[in-house]
Design a protein around this motif. Sequence first.
Motif, mmCIF file in Angstrom:
data_model
loop_
_atom_site.group_PDB
_atom_site.id
_atom_site.type_symbol
_atom_site.label_atom_id
_atom_site.label_comp_id
_atom_site.label_asym_id
_atom_site.label_seq_id
_atom_site.Cartn_x
_atom_site.Cartn_y
_atom_site.Cartn_z
ATOM 1 N N VAL A 84 0.837 -1.203 0.000
ATOM 2 C CA VAL A 84 0.000 0.000 0.000
ATOM 3 C C VAL A 84 0.872 1.254 0.000
ATOM 4 O O VAL A 84 0.612 2.218 -0.738
ATOM 5 N N LEU A 85 1.916 1.249 0.815
ATOM 6 C CA LEU A 85 2.797 2.409 0.895
ATOM 7 C C LEU A 85 3.534 2.641 -0.424
ATOM 8 O O LEU A 85 3.694 3.780 -0.870
ATOM 9 N N ARG A 86 3.968 1.548 -1.051
ATOM 10 C CA ARG A 86 4.651 1.693 -2.336
ATOM 11 C C ARG A 86 3.694 2.217 -3.408
ATOM 12 O O ARG A 86 4.085 3.026 -4.262
ATOM 13 N N ALA A 87 2.432 1.776 -3.356
ATOM 14 C CA ALA A 87 1.445 2.249 -4.327
ATOM 15 C C ALA A 87 1.205 3.750 -4.168
ATOM 16 O O ALA A 87 1.076 4.486 -5.157
ATOM 17 N N LEU A 88 1.179 4.212 -2.925
ATOM 18 C CA LEU A 88 1.021 5.654 -2.693
ATOM 19 C C LEU A 88 2.247 6.417 -3.176
ATOM 20 O O LEU A 88 2.135 7.512 -3.739
ATOM 21 N N GLY A 89 3.431 5.829 -2.947
ATOM 22 C CA GLY A 89 4.661 6.471 -3.424
ATOM 23 C C GLY A 89 4.669 6.611 -4.937
ATOM 24 O O GLY A 89 5.045 7.667 -5.478
ATOM 25 N N ALA A 90 4.222 5.563 -5.633
ATOM 26 C CA ALA A 90 4.160 5.614 -7.091
ATOM 27 C C ALA A 90 3.135 6.646 -7.557
ATOM 28 O O ALA A 90 3.352 7.359 -8.546
#
Length: 271
Positions: free
Chosen positions: A185-191
Amino acid sequence: MEHFEKSIIPVIESVYPSFTPLERTVADFFIHNTDESDLSARHVSELLYVSEASLSRFAKKCGYTGYREFVYRYQEGLNAALPGTDDHIKQVLNTYQELLNKSYSLADRAQIDRICHILASKRRVYVYGLGSSGLSAQEMKLRFMLAGVDIEAITDIHIMKMNAVLLDESCAAIGITVSGRTPEVLRALGAAKEKGASTILFTSRSSSDYDAFCDEVLLLAVKEHLKNGGAISPQFPILVMIDVLYSHFLTTDSERKEALYEYAVTKLHET
């Protein structure tokens, strides 16, 4: 709220639609009574200008053998504590109350305004979540879709990764993770942030680490072991905040959103 007591008021309320006007007078008295201690049939009948037979019929409609049993259960609910064998009921309900109190303390009106503005102004909104947070993401989709938001819930790890190709400045991305440590989830927000989308994180964890890729961090109420799904569903504090956002969202441009809601409900009921 320190404790809960058994009450027959919910029973009265559940039967209320089937009451006659006279029975509703009796029901309203017992639902709202705070001062009257003399609940004898004679006294209540004189107080409400109804017959004792009417009180008996009312009690039976509520599921009791007669008015005497009804009053006994009514007073028992007002005065007696739950037996020890039901302590777990109190514990669960007190936990819910604790989480509600915490949610109230965490709610920031200015932040809620900002998030609702993002939801209203963006062309498309994506909500990321896994497990119970994914179920909350789907609930958020269903709620806000009825109010006219073009919103999609993404609960698959691979789709989260691929979703970045659809994002730009006209989009918003919301990540839900109670622990604040779900890497996907955090990586998706970063992207999403890299693509210029507005980003919002729902989490119980406050950390400056999120500043690099989150425009808003909406804090959720939490209790020890909640994220592990013990007696209390970890969805509860998420759904509370979703409801707070949804309620506030409906207050802006309310006529249009109510019209959209009515249209959607009508379509759902069409055969």
